[in-house]
Design a protein around this motif. Structure first.
Motif, PDB file in Angstrom:
ATOM      1  N   LYS A   1       0.839  -1.201   0.000  1.00  0.00           N
ATOM      2  CA  LYS A   1       0.000   0.000   0.000  1.00  0.00           C
ATOM      3  C   LYS A   1       0.871   1.246   0.000  1.00  0.00           C
ATOM      4  N   ASN A   2       0.390   2.277  -0.668  1.00  0.00           N
ATOM      5  CA  ASN A   2       1.104   3.555  -0.752  1.00  0.00           C
ATOM      6  C   ASN A   2       2.572   3.381  -1.147  1.00  0.00           C
ATOM      7  N   VAL A   3       2.784   3.012  -2.383  1.00  0.00           N
ATOM      8  CA  VAL A   3       4.154   2.860  -2.868  1.00  0.00           C
ATOM      9  C   VAL A   3       4.386   3.730  -4.097  1.00  0.00           C
ATOM     10  N   VAL A   4       5.669   3.971  -4.339  1.00  0.00           N
ATOM     11  CA  VAL A   4       6.086   4.693  -5.536  1.00  0.00           C
ATOM     12  C   VAL A   4       6.942   3.743  -6.357  1.00  0.00           C
ATOM     13  N   VAL A   5       6.651   3.651  -7.639  1.00  0.00           N
ATOM     14  CA  VAL A   5       7.491   2.859  -8.532  1.00  0.00           C
ATOM     15  C   VAL A   5       8.251   3.828  -9.423  1.00  0.00           C
ATOM     16  N   GLN A   6       9.569   3.638  -9.461  1.00  0.00           N
ATOM     17  CA  GLN A   6      10.401   4.537 -10.271  1.00  0.00           C
ATOM     18  C   GLN A   6      11.261   3.736 -11.224  1.00  0.00           C
TER      19      GLN A   6
ATOM     20  N   PHE B   1      11.258   8.068 -14.503  1.00  0.00           N
ATOM     21  CA  PHE B   1       9.821   7.812 -14.459  1.00  0.00           C
ATOM     22  C   PHE B   1       9.411   7.593 -13.002  1.00  0.00           C
ATOM     23  N   THR B   2       8.253   8.159 -12.624  1.00  0.00           N
ATOM     24  CA  THR B   2       7.723   7.952 -11.265  1.00  0.00           C
ATOM     25  C   THR B   2       6.211   7.773 -11.341  1.00  0.00           C
TER      26      THR B   2
END
Lengths: 125, 422
Positions: B369-374, B383-384
Motif C-alpha cells: 500500500k502507498n508505494v512509488v514505482v520509479q 519515471f515515477t
C-alpha cells in the motif's frame, strides 16, 4: 458507512459509501462510473448474466449468450430458467436477440458467437 | 517451399493481433493454429468483461475473439487451422518450420521471423501434491469450462474448488448458475490469487465461501470423487497436522495456476525467465534468439486479454521491422529487486533499436500500500508513478519514452519500488 469493491472496470476501486440525509457520499472512486455503481449497488444491485443455450446442431451443441445490459440480481436465477428452455433451431449471428426485454427490464439476451460461422467449421477440437 | 516474413504460432488473442499488425505493416504473414477454429481460449470464456481497454465495451470472450478474427479475415491474412508445428530449425537468417495437418500431411515452410503466441497451460492435479486415488471428477477449471460452455455437460453437482485463480472463481459462478452447489473455494495462500472484482462478482454475489490458508490434502473415492480432506496450512503453505476436515463432494475443480507454453522456445534453446516462466525478451518483444518474438500468455500470464492483444500487436510490428532490416542488437538488462517484484517484462532494453517506446509490465511480489514505482537510468529518475495499492494478481503497465535518454551499454537501467505517500 459501507465498503464496496467496484466491479465496473479492472481498477477494482474500494468505495466508501454513506447516505447523508438524502444524498450519497462516495469516496475512493477513480472515475465517475464508481459513483453510479455505488448508488445502484445500495439501491438495487444489478448484474449482467452470461450463459449458453442449447442448439439442435450436434456439431455445435451450445451457443454462448449474454444480457445486453444489467438486470436486478433477483432476476438472475429466474432468467437462467428461461435461458435453459431455449433451443436454437436455425443458424443465427452474433448479436441476434434470443430473449427480448426479459422481466420488463428493457434488457435482451443476445447471442455472443456466430452459429453460422461455427457450423461451417464444426466444433473446436 | 513457401517463404514468409512473419509466421505466428497460435491464433488466440495474441497471435491474431500479431498477425494483423504484421500484415498491416507489409509483412508476408501466416498464422498457424492447432485447433479447427481461431480464437484460442476465448472461445470457451463466455463471461463478459473482455475488451474494456481495447474496444471500450464489455464483451464476452467469443465476441472479443470474433472481432479480431473478422479483422484478420478482412485483411485476407491466411490462418492455417488444424495445423501443428512439430519442429523448428534455424538456418542462418531464417527458420524452417515443420508443420502437419490432414490436408497436406507433413510439410515445411520458411520464415524470416517467428512469433510465439501459443499461450499458457493450466497446472494439473499431477503437478500439485495431492494424495489419494485417481477417481473421475477431478478437473482443471479450464476443462470444466470446456465441458459446460462448449459441450453443454455439467461435470459435477456438488464440488470444491482448489485455488482462487480467476478461472476458478469464474467457474464457481458458472457452476452455481447451472445448478451445481459450490461448497467453497480453498486457497493455500493468505491472500486470493484472482482479481478482487472476480472475488466480489463470482463468490460474494452467490454466497460462495472463500477459505484462505487451507488446501486439499487428499482426494477420497475410487470410481468417482466422494470427498476431499481439507487441511489448514502454515505460513509456508505446509498442512498443519490435526486440522483435517472431510468435505463430501462429487467434483474437485483445480484453479492452481497457469504456466506459459514453451516447448518450441525450449527446443530452440531460448533463455526462459525463471520468474515469468516465459522467454526473456527485449522491449521489441524479441527473445534472445534473433528473429524469434514472444507475446501474450506465452510470454507471461496476463490477467486481461487487452494486454495480451497489445503485446501481440507490438510483436507483430517489430517482427516486420526485423524481417525487413535485420538489425544489430545491444541489450541492457532491466534490473529489479525480487523482494519487491514478482516479475518485470521486458527483461532487456535494446539500446540500438529505433523503437524508443518501452512498455513495461510488472507484478508486485506482495500486497503493498502507498508505494512509488520509479525507473532509474544511470542513477537518474526517469519515471515515477504512485500507487495506492499493488496486488500480485493485478498486473501493472508503464509506458516509457527513451528518446531523451542517451543509452549506453555500461549504465544501469532499473525499476524500483519504495514507500511513498499516495
Amino acid at each position: 458507512m459501507k465498503e464496496l469493491i467496484c466491479i465496473v472496470c479492472p481498477n477494482g476501486c474500494l468505495l466508501k459509501v454513506e447516505k447523508l440525509n438524502e444524498n450519497w457520499s462516495i469516496k475512493g472512486n477513480l472515475c465517475s462510473k464508481g459513483i453510479d455503481f455505488a448508488i445502484s449497488e445500495m439501491t438495487e444491485a444489478k448484474r449482467s448474466v452470461c450463459s449458453t443455450v442449447k442448439t439442435v446442431f450436434p456439431e455445435v451443441p451450445r451457443l454462448p449468450v449474454r444480457t445486453d445490459g444489467e438486470i436486478p440480481k433477483k432476476f438472475i436465477f429466474p432468467l437462467m430458467k428461461l435461458i435453459n428452455k431455449v433451443e436454437i433451431k436455425a443458424p443465427i449471428h452474433s448479436g441476434d436477440i434470443i430473449l427480448k426485454n426479459v422481466f420488463d427490464t428493457g434488457v435482451n439476451v443476445i447471442a455472443t458467437s456466430d452459429l453460422f460461422e461455427l457450423l461451417k467449421e464444426g466444433i473446436y477440437d | 517451399m513457401e517463404t514468409y516474413d512473419v509466421v505466428v504460432l497460435g491464433a488466440g488473442p495474441a497471435g491474431l493481433a500479431a498477425g494483423l499488425e504484421a500484415a498491416k505493416r507489409g509483412g508476408k504473414t501466416l498464422i498457424i493454429e492447432r485447433e479447427s477454429r481461431p480464437g484460442g481460449i476465448l472461445k470457451q470464456c463466455i463471461h463478459d468483461g473482455f475488451g474494456l481497454i481495447e474496444f471500450k465495451e464489455k464483451l464476452s470472450g467469443p465476441e472479443y475473439a470474433e472481432r479480431y478474427i473478422r479483422m484478420v479475415r478482412d485483411k485476407n491474412i491466411p490462418i492455417m487451422t488444424s495445423t501443428f508445428a512439430t519442429k523448428v530449425l534455424k538456418d542462418k537468417d531464417k527458420f524452417i518450420i515443420t508443420l502437419v495437418n490432414s490436408n497436406k500431411g507433413v510439410f515445411e515452410i520458411e520464415s524470416k521471423t517467428m512469433i510465439l503466441a501459443n499461450g499458457c497451460r493450466e497446472r494439473t492435479s499431477k503437478q500439485i501434491f495431492i494424495h489419494g486415488s485417481r477417481p473421475s471428477g477431478v478437473y482443471t477449471a479450464g476443462t470444466a469450462q470446456y465441458f459446460i460452455n462448449i459441450l453443454g455437460y455439467l461435470p459435477c453437482k456438488k464440488c470444491v474448488i482448489l485455488g482462487s485463480g480467476d478461472i476458478g472463481l469464474i467457474m464457481a459462478r458458472r457452476l452455481t448458475l447451472e445448478g451445481a452447489k459450490v461448497i467453497g473455494v480453498y486457497e493455500a495462500k493468505t491472500t486470493p490469487s484472482g482479481l478482487t472484482r472476480n472475488i466480489v462478482q463470482c463468490l460474494y454475489d452467490y454466497d460462495i465461501p472463500l477459505y484462505l490458508s487451507r488446501t486439499i490434502t487428499r482426494i477420497i473415492g475410487d470410481d468417482r470423487v466422494e470427498g476431499v480432506i481439507i487441511n489448514e496450512v502454515d505460513e509456508n503453505m505446509k498442512p498443519i497436522k490435526g486440522t483435517e476436515k472431510l468435505v463430501e463432494c462429487d467434483g474437485v475443480i483445480l484453479s492452481v495456476g497457469l504456466i506459459p507454453e514453451n516447448e518450441i522456445a525450449e527446443s530452440l534453446g531460448i533463455e526462459i525467465d525463471k520468474f515469468t516462466k516465459g522467454p526473456c525478451v527485449d522491449h521489441n518483444f524479441m527473445t534472445l534468439e534473433d528473429g524469434v518474438f514472444s507475446c501474450g500468455n506465452a510470454l507471461h500470464v496476463n490477467d486481461l486479454v487487452d494486454y495480451v492483444t497489445e503485446s501481440g500487436r507490438y510483436a507483430g510490428e517489430r517482427a516486420v521491422v526485423y524481417a525487413k532490416n535485420n538489425i544489430e542488437k545491444n541489450l541492457v538488462k532491466v534490473n529489479m529487486s525480487v523482494n519487491d517484484f514478482l516479475y518485470v517484462v521486458p527483461q532487456y532494453i535494446d539500446i540500438t533499436s529505433n523503437n524508443k517506446k518501452v512498455v513495461l509490465y510488472f507484478r508486485s511480489r506482495e500486497i503493498r500500500k502507498n508505494v512509488v514505482v520509479q525507473i532509474k537510468y544511470d542513477n537518474k529518475i526517469v519515471f515515477t508513478r504512485k500507487y495506492r495499492v499493488l496486488r500480485p494478481p493485478e498486473m501493472q503497465r508503464i509506458e516509457l519514452d527513451l528518446t531523451e535518454l542517451k543509452m549506453s551499454k555500461d549504465k544501469d537501467f532499473c525499476i524500483v519500488m519504495k514507500e511513498g505517500q499516495y
